[in-house]
Design a protein around this motif. Sequence first.
Motif, PDB file in Angstrom:
ATOM      1  N   ASP A  98      -9.271  10.676   0.731  1.00  0.00           N
ATOM      2  CA  ASP A  98      -8.096  11.250   0.061  1.00  0.00           C
ATOM      3  C   ASP A  98      -7.017  10.186  -0.143  1.00  0.00           C
ATOM      4  O   ASP A  98      -6.367  10.139  -1.188  1.00  0.00           O
ATOM      5  CB  ASP A  98      -7.502  12.380   0.916  1.00  0.00           C
ATOM      6  CG  ASP A  98      -8.503  13.498   1.157  1.00  0.00           C
ATOM      7  OD1 ASP A  98      -8.927  14.128   0.177  1.00  0.00           O
ATOM      8  OD2 ASP A  98      -8.873  13.730   2.321  1.00  0.00           O
ATOM      9  N   LEU A  99      -6.843   9.345   0.870  1.00  0.00           N
ATOM     10  CA  LEU A  99      -5.766   8.345   0.806  1.00  0.00           C
ATOM     11  C   LEU A  99      -6.083   7.269  -0.215  1.00  0.00           C
ATOM     12  O   LEU A  99      -5.218   6.820  -0.974  1.00  0.00           O
ATOM     13  CB  LEU A  99      -5.529   7.744   2.197  1.00  0.00           C
ATOM     14  CG  LEU A  99      -5.151   8.779   3.274  1.00  0.00           C
ATOM     15  CD1 LEU A  99      -5.064   8.130   4.643  1.00  0.00           C
ATOM     16  CD2 LEU A  99      -3.840   9.480   2.927  1.00  0.00           C
ATOM     17  N   GLU A 131      -2.750  -1.127  -0.087  1.00  0.00           N
ATOM     18  CA  GLU A 131      -1.970   0.079   0.165  1.00  0.00           C
ATOM     19  C   GLU A 131      -2.776   1.198   0.837  1.00  0.00           C
ATOM     20  O   GLU A 131      -2.252   1.916   1.692  1.00  0.00           O
ATOM     21  CB  GLU A 131      -1.346   0.588  -1.147  1.00  0.00           C
ATOM     22  CG  GLU A 131      -0.315   1.676  -0.959  1.00  0.00           C
ATOM     23  CD  GLU A 131       0.967   1.233  -0.223  1.00  0.00           C
ATOM     24  OE1 GLU A 131       1.107   0.024   0.056  1.00  0.00           O
ATOM     25  OE2 GLU A 131       1.800   2.098   0.077  1.00  0.00           O
ATOM     26  N   ALA A 132      -4.029   1.346   0.450  1.00  0.00           N
ATOM     27  CA  ALA A 132      -4.833   2.405   1.087  1.00  0.00           C
ATOM     28  C   ALA A 132      -4.941   2.140   2.592  1.00  0.00           C
ATOM     29  O   ALA A 132      -4.908   3.071   3.399  1.00  0.00           O
ATOM     30  CB  ALA A 132      -6.211   2.479   0.446  1.00  0.00           C
ATOM     31  N   ILE A 133      -5.050   0.862   2.959  1.00  0.00           N
ATOM     32  CA  ILE A 133      -5.130   0.516   4.389  1.00  0.00           C
ATOM     33  C   ILE A 133      -3.809   0.886   5.063  1.00  0.00           C
ATOM     34  O   ILE A 133      -3.788   1.484   6.141  1.00  0.00           O
ATOM     35  CB  ILE A 133      -5.442  -0.992   4.574  1.00  0.00           C
ATOM     36  CG1 ILE A 133      -6.715  -1.369   3.802  1.00  0.00           C
ATOM     37  CG2 ILE A 133      -5.549  -1.353   6.054  1.00  0.00           C
ATOM     38  CD1 ILE A 133      -6.937  -2.871   3.667  1.00  0.00           C
ATOM     39  N   ARG A 134      -2.690   0.561   4.380  1.00  0.00           N
ATOM     40  CA  ARG A 134      -1.378   0.938   4.955  1.00  0.00           C
ATOM     41  C   ARG A 134      -1.297   2.456   5.134  1.00  0.00           C
ATOM     42  O   ARG A 134      -0.832   2.940   6.168  1.00  0.00           O
ATOM     43  CB  ARG A 134      -0.249   0.479   4.022  1.00  0.00           C
ATOM     44  CG  ARG A 134      -0.133  -1.033   3.881  1.00  0.00           C
ATOM     45  CD  ARG A 134       1.122  -1.402   3.079  1.00  0.00           C
ATOM     46  NE  ARG A 134       1.193  -2.822   2.791  1.00  0.00           N
ATOM     47  CZ  ARG A 134       1.130  -3.352   1.565  1.00  0.00           C
ATOM     48  NH1 ARG A 134       1.003  -2.578   0.503  1.00  0.00           N
ATOM     49  NH2 ARG A 134       1.193  -4.665   1.397  1.00  0.00           N
ATOM     50  N   LEU A 135      -1.759   3.202   4.125  1.00  0.00           N
ATOM     51  CA  LEU A 135      -1.676   4.673   4.205  1.00  0.00           C
ATOM     52  C   LEU A 135      -2.502   5.214   5.375  1.00  0.00           C
ATOM     53  O   LEU A 135      -2.114   6.198   6.010  1.00  0.00           O
ATOM     54  CB  LEU A 135      -2.143   5.311   2.888  1.00  0.00           C
ATOM     55  CG  LEU A 135      -1.236   5.092   1.666  1.00  0.00           C
ATOM     56  CD1 LEU A 135      -1.892   5.661   0.403  1.00  0.00           C
ATOM     57  CD2 LEU A 135       0.142   5.727   1.857  1.00  0.00           C
ATOM     58  N   ILE A 136      -3.624   4.580   5.658  1.00  0.00           N
ATOM     59  CA  ILE A 136      -4.458   5.024   6.786  1.00  0.00           C
ATOM     60  C   ILE A 136      -3.697   4.815   8.103  1.00  0.00           C
ATOM     61  O   ILE A 136      -3.642   5.713   8.945  1.00  0.00           O
ATOM     62  CB  ILE A 136      -5.827   4.299   6.792  1.00  0.00           C
ATOM     63  CG1 ILE A 136      -6.631   4.693   5.541  1.00  0.00           C
ATOM     64  CG2 ILE A 136      -6.612   4.626   8.066  1.00  0.00           C
ATOM     65  CD1 ILE A 136      -7.851   3.809   5.267  1.00  0.00           C
TER      66      ILE A 136
END
Length: 208
Positions: free
Chosen positions: A159-160, A19-24
């Motif tokens: 932050d993400l 998910e962090a990768i998606r948010l980036i």
Amino acid sequence: MSSSTIYSLHYFNGRGRAEAIRLIFVQAGEKFEDLRHSPDEWAKLKSQMPLGQLPVLEINGEKYPQSASLARHVARQFKLAGKDDLESFKCDIVVDTIQELNEAYYERWFHIKDEKRRDEEQAKFKTDLLPKKLAGLETLMKTYGNGTWAVGSHVTWADLLVYDSIQNILRIDAKVLDEHEILKKNREAVEKLPKIAEYLANRKETPF
Ligand SMILES: N[C@@H](CCC(=O)N[C@@H](CS)C(=O)NCC(=O)O)C(=O)O
């Protein structure tokens, strides 16, 4: 990488380590194919992945593993890794700190099979490890950030990643940020980023 670079992110239907990768990608406004494999699909695909695990990011057809490396790489590509090398270094420190919490969480919530030991370890996580790690994270953010963002005065991948990790912790204890003003403010700031806000409003709830 040029804007014609094609990204496909392989993972399961969950937030998990992807998910962090998606948010980036979302915050950067960059396109990616969000592939969410079912268990049956995964059984067939596993042997084709470099380490037999997900997430894997395909960049122009080449497959790359390891979630934190993937997040760092795309953050650097999309200028979300701080304004210079020092800020990039500080982002890594914040990320390594929250990753220690993530790994402890994955271990205690998904991997310990013995029920009694799992309950004990989860209880210790809540009373010992979690307060220590959150306090540590706040110390870092106070030193490296501006009171809103973790590092410098702009949003970064730190932050993400913190945002997504805290999501898991809030499922364990919805009031966990009450004592952590900086983390709370940081979380609110991430949620107000227009592209992230739109993504979150349309994101389907998944159990992990
Ligand atoms: N260190 C790796 C760990 C990857 C990992 O544990 N992936 C799990 C899902 S979160 C997986 O692929 N499990 C399925 C399997 O091993 O068959 C990373 O951060 O990407």
